[in-house]
Scaffold this active site. Structure first.
Site, PDB file in Angstrom:
ATOM      1  N   CYS A 108     -53.905  29.434   8.277  1.00 43.86           N
ATOM      2  CA  CYS A 108     -54.254  28.202   8.756  1.00 43.86           C
ATOM      3  C   CYS A 108     -55.401  26.806   7.831  1.00 43.86           C
ATOM      4  O   CYS A 108     -56.009  27.774   7.355  1.00 43.86           O
ATOM      5  CB  CYS A 108     -53.921  27.412   9.909  1.00 43.86           C
ATOM      6  SG  CYS A 108     -53.963  26.380  10.715  1.00 43.86           S
ATOM      7  N   ASP A 126     -57.483  25.273  18.314  1.00 44.60           N
ATOM      8  CA  ASP A 126     -57.504  24.469  19.474  1.00 44.60           C
ATOM      9  C   ASP A 126     -58.022  24.135  20.034  1.00 44.60           C
ATOM     10  O   ASP A 126     -58.052  22.934  20.821  1.00 44.60           O
ATOM     11  CB  ASP A 126     -55.871  24.010  18.747  1.00 44.60           C
ATOM     12  CG  ASP A 126     -55.598  23.880  17.146  1.00 44.60           C
ATOM     13  OD1 ASP A 126     -56.032  22.346  16.813  1.00 44.60           O
ATOM     14  OD2 ASP A 126     -55.555  24.413  16.767  1.00 44.60           O
TER      15      ASP A 126
END
Ligand code: RUB
Length: 306
Positions: free
Chosen positions: A129, A198
């Site tokens: 990512c 996250d």
């Protein structure tokens, strides 16, 4: 409600702003703008407006405790202040936000300092990512004169891996892009895996872009060290009290714009990597074991637990 918060929430939802850190920064700036544009005459009304703004931003992406911690920090300063005048409260929000953002810059540098020591010349690093924190750390290692290679996954369905690949190339780092499912194929050549986060739960599990847990499994099977590079503010205090971190599920259209009728498509944005697969979390307090997360967060950011 003023426009700044609605616009910021829309940009966050559409992934125009992506990555936990950038989301938190955008949200805090939107709250500051909202406060400046407020027409409220009394503190109570002002607080109600801010709370509405907070709810809109919280709902823009579910799996973002960094944003929630940042907004709570600013709101808390206003709530506990004895000041009654709205104008003074607006100034207070500006100064608290400024100080918060400066601290974020500092922690990003601290993380890069610590993490870059784990990047050695002629090693191959795999990342998944796009994490601005990982990217910053790798660029720092490059500036320190280390010559290493980076392998980026595409990160389907919206290809954030391409952002990482471009940033690495711009920094002069030798870079290879692979499809997500080629992770195991290359893993035996990889010396180190680094990913962002996250959310970090009270048990030390890490939530990051969908596919991270599969990368961790492949790394574990190949005995390749797997590190999470993350600010401690991604810790979600609610997980201590039994709440699960919600995993955002996004539109099926990101996967297939016009799928055949009757086909079910699921598009979870994140997954959970168990702490047992994580060698360490590289954060502003150093390299820590996922097991010690609560203790370390409590030391650095006691206000999170209020
Ligand atoms: C981004 C992602 C990143 C973390 C950490 O997902 O999973 O690894 O957010 O990023 P998305 P940072 O693109 O869906 O936001 O280190 O910049 O906070």
């Amino acid at each position: 409600m003023q426009k700044s918060v609605l616009l910021a929430a829309e940009r966050i939802k559409r992934l125009e702003v992506q990555g936990a850190r950038n989301v938190a920064i955008t949200a805090i700036k939107a709250i500051e703008e909202e406060a400046k544009e407020s027409k409220a005459k009394q503190k109570g009304e002002f607080l109600r407006e801010l709370s509405e703004a907070k709810d809109i931003l919280f709902a823009s992406r579910e799996t973002e405790p960094f944003m929630r911690n940042a907004i709570r920090y600013v709101m808390h300063a206003v709530e506990k202040s004895d000041e009654k005048k709205v104008k003074e409260l607006v100034d207070l929000i500006s100064s608290v936000s400024k100080q918060f953002l400066e601290n974020l810059k500092r922690s990003k540098e601290e993380i890069a300092n610590i993490g870059s020591k784990r990047i050695h010349s002629s090693s191959k690093i795999l990342t998944h990512c796009h994490s601005s924190t990982v990217s910053h750390m790798l660029k720092r290692a490059k500036r320190e004169g280390k010559s290493f290679e980076v392998i980026c996954t595409e990160s389907r369905p919206v290809f954030q891996g391409r952002i990482t690949a471009k940033e690495m190339l711009d920094a002069g780092i030798k870079t290879t892009l692979i499809v997500d499912s080629a992770v195991r194929f290359v893993m035996n050549e990889v010396d180190l895996v680094v990913v962002g986060a996250d959310a970090i739960t009270s048990e030390g599990n890490v939530i990051n872009k969908i596919g991270t847990s599969v990368v961790a499994l492949a790394a574990s099977e190949a005995r390749t060290p797997f590190y999470v590079i993350s600010e401690l503010l991604k810790f979600d205090p609610l997980t201590i009290y039994g709440d699960y971190e919600k995993i955002e599920e996004r539109s099926f259209r990101e996967i297939w714009e016009e799928p055949p009728q009757g086909l079910m498509i699921r598009n979870p944005a994140f997954d959970v990597t168990r702490r047992d697969f994580i060698h360490g979390i590289i954060c502003e307090e150093g390299i820590i074991s996922p097991h010690s997360i609560i203790e370390v967060v409590r030391r650095r950011y006691p206000w999170i637990f209020q």
